[in-house]
Design an enzyme around this catalytic site. Structure first.
Site, PDB file in Angstrom:
ATOM      1  N   GLU A 200       8.551   1.141  -7.507  1.00  0.00           N
ATOM      2  CA  GLU A 200       8.921   2.153  -8.497  1.00  0.00           C
ATOM      3  C   GLU A 200      10.277   2.623  -8.178  1.00  0.00           C
ATOM      4  O   GLU A 200      10.658   2.937  -9.421  1.00  0.00           O
ATOM      5  CB  GLU A 200       7.821   3.067  -8.353  1.00  0.00           C
ATOM      6  CG  GLU A 200       8.015   4.053  -7.150  1.00  0.00           C
ATOM      7  CD  GLU A 200       7.661   3.503  -5.818  1.00  0.00           C
ATOM      8  OE1 GLU A 200       7.796   4.456  -4.761  1.00  0.00           O
ATOM      9  OE2 GLU A 200       7.315   2.431  -5.769  1.00  0.00           O
TER      10      GLU A 200
ATOM     11  N   HIS B 216       8.935  -0.226  -2.171  1.00  0.00           N
ATOM     12  CA  HIS B 216       8.997   0.732  -3.230  1.00  0.00           C
ATOM     13  C   HIS B 216       9.341   0.075  -4.499  1.00  0.00           C
ATOM     14  O   HIS B 216      10.381   0.119  -4.950  1.00  0.00           O
ATOM     15  CB  HIS B 216       9.797   2.079  -2.997  1.00  0.00           C
ATOM     16  CG  HIS B 216       9.205   2.963  -1.964  1.00  0.00           C
ATOM     17  ND1 HIS B 216       8.323   4.120  -2.279  1.00  0.00           N
ATOM     18  CD2 HIS B 216       9.506   2.856  -0.708  1.00  0.00           C
ATOM     19  CE1 HIS B 216       7.979   4.752  -1.027  1.00  0.00           C
ATOM     20  NE2 HIS B 216       8.632   3.944  -0.347  1.00  0.00           N
TER      21      HIS B 216
ATOM     22  N   CYS C 299       3.919   2.297   0.302  1.00  0.00           N
ATOM     23  CA  CYS C 299       4.138   3.074   1.559  1.00  0.00           C
ATOM     24  C   CYS C 299       3.074   3.695   2.198  1.00  0.00           C
ATOM     25  O   CYS C 299       2.250   3.203   2.728  1.00  0.00           O
ATOM     26  CB  CYS C 299       5.576   3.686   1.196  1.00  0.00           C
ATOM     27  SG  CYS C 299       6.532   4.311   2.621  1.00  0.00           S
TER      28      CYS C 299
END
Length: 223
Positions: free
Chosen positions: A197, A195, A87
């Site tokens: 994560e 994302h 991002c």
């Protein structure tokens, strides 16, 4: 794998990045503040997290790309070390010249935060070896400037060299060629808007992001 998660003023996904790195790569993964002159000894992976570094002043990622730590990040990449920018981290990578192109305002000019489906275009990278080519995965996005753009020659090179790693199944932001993530020519630097994560535990709604980290866990630095 020794992991350094870079923190800039305005980073807000650094905690998520550190949690995922400790869960899947290295329990001793650590934060590194943006004013540090160098990376910790033995760093294998640099993680540039999402957020709004420096409040997105000038352009998203523009000031962060010129912070002191980025000279060490560039040197790390030149040595073949792994760099993952997610991002805002992807924006920092383009602003610093580690990846080509730029990220502009979303097509509808709105901030978008939702799960999206990505197609894994290749498993022949250090970041995608745990996936299969053509696999569709669900990863969340959270961005206002995720619309990837590059000149026609750059797009042709990315496509021709197999450097488009992730592609949107249903393009949410207007990115050219539905591009969601790319690697550099050497294949050791990945930038992606979604994302991973935030998709490493079932509690979060998806574990599909684990593949990025599990791929890195078996990759050889500098290969």
């Amino acid at each position: 794998m020794n992991v350094a998660v870079i923190q800039f003023p305005g980073s807000n996904c650094d905690g998520d990045a550190l949690h995922a790195a400790r869960l899947l790569l290295d329990e001793n993964a650590q934060f590194v503040w943006h004013t540090e002159p160098g990376l910790p000894a033995g760093t294998d992976l640099v993680f540039l997290p999402g957020g709004f570094s420096y409040g997105d002043h000038l352009r998203s990622g523009a000031i962060a790309a010129r912070s002191p730590i980025m000279q060490a990040v560039k040197a790390h990449a030149e040595r073949g070390g792994f760099v993952l920018g997610v991002c805002n981290g992807f924006q920092v990578l383009t602003e610093s010249g580690l990846l080509p192109g730029a990220l502009s305002r979303n097509r509808e000019l709105h901030f978008m935060c939702k799960p999206v489906h990505l197609r894994v275009e290749t498993m022949q990278t250090a970041f995608t070896g745990a996936y299969t080519a053509g696999q569709v995965i669900e990863i969340p996005i959270a961005h206002g400037e995720g619309n990837y753009y590059a000149d026609p020659e750059t797009i042709a090179a990315l496509e021709g060299e197999g450097r488009v790693v992730f592609r949107y199944v249903d393009n949410p932001n207007g990115s050219l060629n539905d591009i969601a993530g790319i690697v550099n020519a050497r294949g050791n630097v990945l930038g992606m808007m979604p994302h991973p994560e935030r998709a490493v535990e079932a509690l979060l709604g998806s574990e599909d992001g684990q593949g990025v980290f599990r791929s890195l866990s078996t990759a050889t630095v500098g290969a």
